[in-house]
Design a protein around this motif. Sequence first.
Motif, short mmCIF file in Angstrom:
data_model
loop_
_atom_site.label_atom_id
_atom_site.label_comp_id
_atom_site.label_asym_id
_atom_site.label_seq_id
_atom_site.Cartn_x
_atom_site.Cartn_y
_atom_site.Cartn_z
N MET A 1 0.85 -1.17 0.00
CA MET A 1 0.00 0.00 0.00
C MET A 1 0.90 1.23 0.00
O MET A 1 1.82 1.34 0.79
CB MET A 1 -0.90 -0.01 1.23
N THR A 2 0.59 2.14 -0.86
CA THR A 2 1.37 3.37 -0.94
C THR A 2 0.77 4.45 -0.03
O THR A 2 -0.40 4.37 0.37
CB THR A 2 1.40 3.90 -2.38
N ILE A 3 1.57 5.46 0.24
CA ILE A 3 1.09 6.59 1.03
C ILE A 3 -0.06 7.27 0.31
O ILE A 3 -1.06 7.66 0.93
CB ILE A 3 2.24 7.59 1.30
N GLU A 4 0.04 7.40 -1.00
CA GLU A 4 -1.00 8.05 -1.78
C GLU A 4 -2.32 7.29 -1.68
O GLU A 4 -3.39 7.90 -1.55
CB GLU A 4 -0.58 8.19 -3.25
N PHE A 5 -2.25 5.96 -1.74
CA PHE A 5 -3.46 5.15 -1.66
C PHE A 5 -4.10 5.28 -0.27
O PHE A 5 -5.32 5.41 -0.15
CB PHE A 5 -3.16 3.68 -1.99
N MET A 6 -3.28 5.28 0.78
CA MET A 6 -3.80 5.44 2.13
C MET A 6 -4.45 6.81 2.29
O MET A 6 -5.52 6.94 2.87
CB MET A 6 -2.70 5.26 3.17
N GLN A 7 -3.83 7.84 1.75
CA GLN A 7 -4.42 9.18 1.81
C GLN A 7 -5.76 9.22 1.09
O GLN A 7 -6.70 9.86 1.55
CB GLN A 7 -3.46 10.21 1.22
N LYS A 8 -5.84 8.51 -0.02
CA LYS A 8 -7.10 8.44 -0.77
C LYS A 8 -8.18 7.76 0.07
O LYS A 8 -9.32 8.23 0.12
CB LYS A 8 -6.88 7.69 -2.08
N LEU A 9 -7.84 6.66 0.73
CA LEU A 9 -8.80 5.97 1.58
C LEU A 9 -9.27 6.85 2.74
O LEU A 9 -10.44 6.84 3.10
CB LEU A 9 -8.21 4.67 2.13
N LEU A 10 -8.35 7.60 3.33
CA LEU A 10 -8.68 8.44 4.48
C LEU A 10 -9.42 9.71 4.09
O LEU A 10 -10.05 10.34 4.94
CB LEU A 10 -7.41 8.80 5.26
N SER A 11 -9.36 10.09 2.83
CA SER A 11 -10.00 11.33 2.40
C SER A 11 -11.49 11.16 2.15
O SER A 11 -12.20 12.14 1.95
CB SER A 11 -9.33 11.86 1.13
N LYS A 12 -11.97 9.93 2.20
CA LYS A 12 -13.38 9.66 1.94
C LYS A 12 -14.04 9.11 3.20
O LYS A 12 -13.37 8.64 4.11
CB LYS A 12 -13.51 8.66 0.80
N ASP A 13 -15.35 9.16 3.23
CA ASP A 13 -16.09 8.58 4.34
C ASP A 13 -16.04 7.06 4.26
O ASP A 13 -15.75 6.48 3.21
CB ASP A 13 -17.55 9.03 4.29
N GLU A 14 -16.38 6.42 5.38
CA GLU A 14 -16.48 4.97 5.38
C GLU A 14 -17.55 4.56 4.38
O GLU A 14 -18.50 5.28 4.12
CB GLU A 14 -16.89 4.46 6.77
N LYS A 15 -17.35 3.39 3.80
CA LYS A 15 -18.34 2.87 2.84
C LYS A 15 -18.33 1.36 2.92
O LYS A 15 -17.75 0.79 3.84
CB LYS A 15 -18.04 3.38 1.44
N ILE A 16 -18.92 0.72 1.96
CA ILE A 16 -19.11 -0.73 2.02
C ILE A 16 -17.78 -1.50 2.03
O ILE A 16 -17.72 -2.62 2.52
CB ILE A 16 -20.04 -1.20 0.88
N THR A 17 -16.71 -0.89 1.55
CA THR A 17 -15.41 -1.58 1.52
C THR A 17 -14.33 -0.89 2.35
O THR A 17 -13.17 -1.28 2.29
CB THR A 17 -14.91 -1.74 0.07
N VAL A 18 -14.69 0.14 3.12
CA VAL A 18 -13.71 0.86 3.95
C VAL A 18 -14.32 1.10 5.33
O VAL A 18 -15.42 1.64 5.45
CB VAL A 18 -13.31 2.22 3.33
N GLU A 19 -13.61 0.67 6.37
CA GLU A 19 -14.04 0.88 7.76
C GLU A 19 -12.87 1.45 8.55
O GLU A 19 -11.73 0.99 8.41
CB GLU A 19 -14.46 -0.44 8.40
N TYR A 20 -13.15 2.44 9.37
CA TYR A 20 -12.15 3.00 10.28
C TYR A 20 -12.41 2.44 11.68
O TYR A 20 -13.56 2.37 12.12
CB TYR A 20 -12.26 4.52 10.35
N LYS A 21 -11.36 2.07 12.37
CA LYS A 21 -11.46 1.56 13.74
C LYS A 21 -10.39 2.24 14.59
O LYS A 21 -9.21 2.26 14.24
CB LYS A 21 -11.24 0.04 13.79
#
Length: 64
Positions: A1-21
């Motif tokens: 996983m790249t830093i850019e990809f992680m930033q992209k995941l964190l820049s959006k709200d949680e959804k059906i394939t992304v959960e923050y814990k």
Amino acid sequence: MTIEFMQKLLSKDEKITVEYKACQNGIQDDVYETVCSFSNRYGGYIIMGVEDGGTPIGLNRNMI
């Protein structure tokens, strides 16, 4: 996983394939529920050390 990809995941709200814990005091039961949910659907990313709004808060080194 790249830093850019992680930033992209964190820049959006949680959804059906992304959960923050937050996981500040270890892995909570809802993490296991999310793993099962992702396993039964499309897969996804569980990002630990992040609040629900997408704000990184880090993890306790002793809990890793």
